[in-house]
Design an enzyme around this catalytic site. Structure first.
Site, PDB file in Angstrom:
ATOM      1  N   ASP A 163       3.991  -5.097  -6.420  1.00 51.01           N
ATOM      2  CA  ASP A 163       3.921  -5.517  -5.033  1.00 51.01           C
ATOM      3  C   ASP A 163       3.932  -4.227  -4.207  1.00 51.01           C
ATOM      4  O   ASP A 163       4.330  -3.160  -4.701  1.00 51.01           O
ATOM      5  CB  ASP A 163       5.078  -6.445  -4.656  1.00 51.01           C
ATOM      6  CG  ASP A 163       4.721  -7.275  -3.420  1.00 51.01           C
ATOM      7  OD1 ASP A 163       3.784  -6.874  -2.681  1.00 51.01           O
ATOM      8  OD2 ASP A 163       5.356  -8.309  -3.167  1.00 51.01           O
TER       9      ASP A 163
HETATM   10  C1  BGC Z   1       3.492  -9.081  -0.312  1.00 46.24           C
HETATM   11  C2  BGC Z   1       2.411  -9.461  -1.299  1.00 46.24           C
HETATM   12  C3  BGC Z   1       1.082  -9.023  -0.758  1.00 46.24           C
HETATM   13  C4  BGC Z   1       1.123  -7.524  -0.500  1.00 46.24           C
HETATM   14  C5  BGC Z   1      -0.161  -6.967   0.055  1.00 46.24           C
HETATM   15  C6  BGC Z   1       3.440  -7.618   0.062  1.00 46.24           C
HETATM   16  O1  BGC Z   1       4.324  -7.317   1.072  1.00 46.24           O
HETATM   17  O2  BGC Z   1       4.752  -9.398  -0.846  1.00 46.24           O
HETATM   18  O3  BGC Z   1       2.409 -10.834  -1.531  1.00 46.24           O
HETATM   19  O4  BGC Z   1       0.071  -9.370  -1.644  1.00 46.24           O
HETATM   20  O5  BGC Z   1       2.147  -7.247   0.437  1.00 46.24           O
HETATM   21  O6  BGC Z   1      -0.367  -7.408   1.342  1.00 46.24           O
END
Ligand code: BGC
Length: 747
Positions: free
Chosen positions: A278
């Site tokens: 993530d």
């Molecule tokens: C989120 C993810 C997301 C990623 C990219 C993160 O903060 O938890 O679900 O895909 O950001 O935007």
């Protein structure tokens, strides 16, 4: 004569051949539509050989460069060898607008507006796996058209607390429901040569302190509740990528967690795809190298801004990794494995021959978005047939509440979308009602939010309330559009809701309106259960979730009765917060103690499992959802009553639409084991079937439940085990509406 006959014969042969080819290709298409081969086009073994050969030609630097971001949403290729970049996008309800190279700002492109599909909670409420396949396929087509290689979604974290700001992006509280719904979604996306990225693996069940919280949960709850949907995604869905979650599990960050990624995902489940972190979820070079992470994304949020040298080179899996590989502190085998996985993903996506080209904003996608929206809306309460509301001339309807006009595709965090259009409920109703008159009043103000349109100063809370109450006096029926709205703390990423009750003074406003007009129906828009102190005073209540581009049309269809509601709740609505399992144990269970440790004290008793077992009546039960028509489920039978563990339970029943409208019922099969030697929930969902019926129509339905699905995770042997003896099979139309109980014996 002879020549004529020959010509006829040739014609006949050609016709037969053409007909044969046509029917074969049709059957082929029918059989294979949701069954993309693992690597499309080329034989897997051949591709593995190619991958080995490429790895042998790459320099160490080139290999390391493939394992981390080069921008906010992409990774580097190796132009020298024709290895492409990888481009990613959020997910999961549509393809997110283009983001700048180095920061979270939007790039302000003019060609990145998309179809916004309903939130995954709504998709889960359809209890319709086939529809999930169509949803996944459509989002995948849009992702492909937008030249994305990985779509960051779907999310299958289990609904544990109604305060979790991100529940709307997930598929509810039941592991079987989430498993059945996620598999076709993934297959649909990947049919387009776009990888689904299943997130957030694992135990990311709250947003509060998500970057630090350490989750402690028993092996049994882990395997029975929190992992099954991920397991189905990996094994049945054959997802090509997974995203690690922000939190820790047993003291180790989930983006590089030996138990979750190495032992379970890549070991037990034989996942051969890519684990993406993530954004900012990686915390250590050594752990990222050794404990299952393949691509590091998002570390630091300001890209090149913080350093003069390339910021991305400071990532854990960039220069620090390269140096440790050079000095043999870390084995080269670690980077080779990551690169092989990345190349495998490329052969499934960017390097795939005959990759489809994708489509965006077409009628089919709007149609699927609307179908999911209408099938997912849940009619929670309908006393005195409050809904549907017929279109009669002379009828005056007041639409009150900001949610009737607010954009719900914006907000919520990373899943927000730049929708090409979004039909608001007010617009939908105005278009639908040709005879009745629709009036609108905003009713309440939502306070400052980054997504709000600027409100004229004259519209303060009091004047809004007065206007709404005055309007309510003059109409025959009030439709109150309330709920949450994806602004900060109100169903949004990054933090949890602070209260179970509704915000913005909605409850008080409703009370004021009801003093003037008793004929009020409530249209609730949330991704979560909320407190409803007013429930007894309301006859009609509809949960619409967040519905995307086609929201207004879907809601209007349900309200007027063009479509009969058929959605069922994918999670329980407790009457009060303390009735929810996670909350009944205090802060050690939610949100965690001052040392940022959290113990899932309720163990396997999540959602309805808790309500049933502890005899705590929910306000609305898992699986509940009413209809405008009525159904009879009859002749419920099982062929035999004694089974061995290898067998399948064959269940038969008839479903009849006994009302006067077309509709659909979801028959749910739960299993429980009375007098068990181990702790158990009273019952657990083991199968469901959505049955669509014309009025008066009757269908005979057969369902199969593998006996092996009655197993429990036995911590003594660290494996699945099955108890012999008597089990109860419960067949019903909601977890609190069981129509028949049949006892079987397992030998
Ligand atoms: C989120 C993810 C997301 C990623 C990219 C993160 O903060 O938890 O679900 O895909 O950001 O935007």
């Amino acid at each position: 004569m002879k020549t004529k006959k020959n010509t006829q014969n040739i014609r006949l042969i050609i016709f037969t051949l053409v007909f044969f080819c046509f029917t074969q290709s049709f059957c082929y298409a029918q059989q294979n539509f949701w069954e993309p081969s693992h690597i499309i086009g080329e034989d897997e073994e051949n591709i593995e050989l190619k991958i080995d050969s490429i790895v042998s030609q790459l320099t160490l630097k080139e290999k390391v460069d493939m394992c981390h971001a080069q921008s906010k949403f992409s990774t580097k290729g190796v132009p020298r060898l024709g290895i492409p970049e990888i481009w990613m996008s959020d997910g999961p309800h549509g393809v997110r607008a283009e983001i700048k190279w180095d920061d979270w700002g939007y790039a302000e492109w003019t060609n990145d507006s998309v179809t916004a599909f309903p939130a995954l909670t709504c998709l889960a409420s359809t209890f319709n796996p086939e529809l999930s396949g169509e949803y996944g396929f459509s989002v995948g087509e849009e992702a492909r058209y937008r030249k994305k290689d990985i779509l960051l979604g779907p999310g299958v974290n289990i609904y544990r607390t109604p305060l979790n700001g991100r529940n709307f992006e997930y598929m509810g509280e039941d592991p079987l429901l989430a498993s059945k719904m996620v598999v076709p979604y993934i297959k649909g996306v990947q049919k387009n040569g776009v990888a689904a990225c299943v997130k957030h693996f694992a135990l990311n069940n709250q947003e509060l302190w998500r970057d630090q919280i350490n989750v402690e949960v028993s092996d049994r709850a882990l395997h029975e509740i929190y992992l099954p949907a991920f397991k189905a995604a990996a094994i049945e869905g054959k997802a090509w990528s997974f995203m690690g979650s922000y939190n820790k599990f047993r003291g180790q960050y989930c983006c590089h967690n030996d138990i979750l990624l190495n032992q379970i995902l890549k070991g037990d489940w034989k996942f051969d795809g890519v684990v993406v972190s993530d954004w900012s979820g990686a915390h250590s070079t050594k752990e990222s190298a050794l404990y299952g992470l393949d691509i590091e994304m998002g570390t630091g949020t300001d890209g090149l801004g913080t350093t003069t040298a390339s910021h991305y080179q400071h990532y854990f899996l960039a220069t620090p990794y390269y140096n440790k590989l050079l000095s043999n502190e870390l084995p080269e085998a670690s980077v080779n494995d990551k690169v092989k996985r990345i190349l495998r993903l490329m052969y499934r996506t960017t390097l795939q021959k005959n990759r489809p080209r994708g489509k965006m904003n077409n009628k089919e996608h709007h149609g699927i978005a609307k179908k999911v929206a209408t099938e997912g809306i849940v009619l929670l309460k309908n006393e005195n047939d409050f809904f549907p509301i017929q279109d009669k001339s002379g009828l005056k309807i007041a639409v009150i509440g900001e949610n009737a006009t607010r954009s719900m595709t914006l907000g919520g965090g990373s899943s927000q979308l730049k929708a090409q259009f979004e039909i608001s409920p007010l617009e939908g109703l105005k278009k639908k009602y040709k005879n009745a008159k629709i009036y609108h009043s905003m009713g309440y103000e939502t306070g400052p939010s980054i997504y709000d349109t600027v409100m004229p100063a004259s519209l303060d809370a009091d004047s809004l309330k007065v206007a709404a109450v005055n309007l309510a006096k003059k109409v025959d029926v009030v439709l109150f559009f309330g709920g949450l709205n994806k602004s900060h703390l109100q169903d949004s990423e990054g933090t949890d809701r602070k209260q179970f009750g509704l915000p913005f003074g909605q409850d008080e406003l409703l009370g004021e309106i009801q003093k003037e007009n008793k004929n009020v129906g409530y249209i609730l828009m949330t991704g979560n259960a909320v407190e409803m102190p007013w429930i007894d005073s309301i006859d009609g209540l509809i949960e619409t979730w967040y519905l995307g581009s086609m929201a207004g049309e879907a809601i209007a269809d349900i309200i007027i009765g063009d479509t009969t509601p058929s959605g069922k709740l994918p999670f329980s609505f407790p009457a009060k917060l303390e009735d929810n399992a996670a909350h009944s144990f205090g802060e050690i269970s939610y949100p965690g103690d001052s040392d940022l440790n959290q113990h899932y004290k309720e163990d396997i008793l999540v959602g309805y499992r808790w309500h049933d077992t502890k005899n705590i009546k929910p306000l609305f039960a898992f699986g509940h959802g009413l209809s405008y028509t009525s159904f009879e489920v009859s002749n419920i039978k099982i062929d035999k009553t004694k089974f061995t563990t290898q067998e399948h339970i064959e269940l038969h029943f008839d479903v009849t639409n006994t009302g006067n409208r077309k509709g659909a019922e979801v028959v749910q099969v739960y299993v429980g084991k009375p007098n068990s030697n181990i702790k158990r929930a009273v019952k657990e969902l083991k199968g469901f079937q959505k049955v669509h019926l014309e009025n008066g129509e009757k269908k005979n339905i057969s369902m199969t439940i593998p006996v092996s699905s009655l197993s429990f995770y036995d911590e003594q042997i660290s494996d699945w085990n099955i108890e012999k003896g008597k089990y109860n099979i419960y067949v019903g139309t909601a977890s609190d509406n069981i129509l028949k109980e049949i006892t079987i014996t397992l030998k």
